[in-house]
Design an enzyme around this catalytic site. Structure first.
Site, PDB file in Angstrom:
ATOM      1  N   ASP A  51      -4.960   1.633   2.125  1.00  0.00           N
ATOM      2  CA  ASP A  51      -3.720   1.959   1.437  1.00  0.00           C
ATOM      3  C   ASP A  51      -2.590   1.337   2.266  1.00  0.00           C
ATOM      4  O   ASP A  51      -2.821   0.880   3.395  1.00  0.00           O
ATOM      5  CB  ASP A  51      -3.577   3.489   1.363  1.00  0.00           C
ATOM      6  CG  ASP A  51      -2.240   3.917   0.780  1.00  0.00           C
ATOM      7  OD1 ASP A  51      -1.839   3.362  -0.253  1.00  0.00           O
ATOM      8  OD2 ASP A  51      -1.599   4.795   1.383  1.00  0.00           O
TER       9      ASP A  51
ATOM     10  N   ASP B  14       1.451   2.373   2.013  1.00  0.00           N
ATOM     11  CA  ASP B  14       2.559   3.270   2.364  1.00  0.00           C
ATOM     12  C   ASP B  14       2.068   4.532   3.047  1.00  0.00           C
ATOM     13  O   ASP B  14       1.203   5.232   2.534  1.00  0.00           O
ATOM     14  CB  ASP B  14       3.350   3.632   1.103  1.00  0.00           C
ATOM     15  CG  ASP B  14       4.067   2.415   0.532  1.00  0.00           C
ATOM     16  OD1 ASP B  14       4.928   1.858   1.233  1.00  0.00           O
ATOM     17  OD2 ASP B  14       3.748   2.014  -0.607  1.00  0.00           O
TER      18      ASP B  14
END
Length: 227
Positions: free
Chosen positions: A12, A14
């Site tokens: 991922d 953020d």
């Protein structure tokens, strides 16, 4: 729990590679504050890791904002462009990405961000982001039909590696419960590095929970040891 050997790694972005979630929280909190509403931890947990359209829909409905999701998105995107020009890397991110790349482990990114937003946030970290084989942006990628917690983005991401690994061969790194759920639904293992406000209960489904990427031991998953 016995961890399974993997061959490919999906990150991922953020809150996991980039310290951007605090800025997103401020942006959403400021928009809510204009209407006398509060962006609480409960609502953050529902929104964390979702694509932009879902973020807007959830923010408007959960806080009962007197604007449409479309109006929310216009303001939100404008501020993201201004305020997320240069987020810092999260602790351990650079070291782990470089280690995997150096050892020829195929790596990619599966982010709920849009392509534009991703480019703004990563422009000053190209030494790291150029090491990924590909980046899938869930808010704008037409192949990603449903956002996290659906498994779509992870399955699309795995399919874009040249050797198209089986999902069981992929390990996902996530900070958000929505992302962990999506990874597990895709048939992958999920290592979670949660934000402080994510409860222990919401971390339970993850394959492994760490305080920081510095704490990751690659050998547990059959990957080359760090030096």
């Amino acid at each position: 729990m016995k961890f399974k050997r993997i061959t490919h790694v999906i990150f991922d972005m953020d809150g996991l590679l980039l310290e951007s979630e605090s800025i997103y929280d401020k942006i959403i909190g400021d928009i809510a504050g204009r209407f006398g509403k509060e962006y609480t931890s409960d609502i953050k947990l529902k929104i964390l890791g979702t694509p932009e359209k879902d973020t807007a829909r959830l923010a408007v409905s959960e806080m009962q904002l007197p604007i449409s999701p479309e109006e929310f998105l216009v303001d939100y995107k404008e501020r993201v462009k201004k305020e997320l020009q240069n987020p810092e890397l999260m602790p351990g991110a650079k070291e782990l990405v470089k280690h995997l790349h150096k050892n020829d482990i195929p790596i990619a990114v599966a982010t709920s961000s849009s392509q534009d937003s991703m480019e703004v946030k990563t422009k000053n970290h190209q030494d790291i982001f150029k090491l990924f084989h590909h980046i899938v942006c869930g808010s704008t990628d037409t192949e990603v039909k449903n956002g996290k917690p659906a498994p779509d983005i992870f399955l699309v991401c795995a399919s874009r590696f040249p050797d198209k690994p089986d999902p069981s061969q992929c390990l996902v790194f996530e900070d958000a419960p929505n992302g962990v759920t999506g990874a597990l639904r895709a048939g992958m293992q999920a290592v979670m590095v949660p934000a402080d406000y994510v409860t222990a209960e919401l971390c339970k489904p993850a394959t492994q929970v760490l305080k920081s990427l510095h704490d990751f031991n690659p050998e547990l998953f059959g990957l080359p040891a760090t030096e």
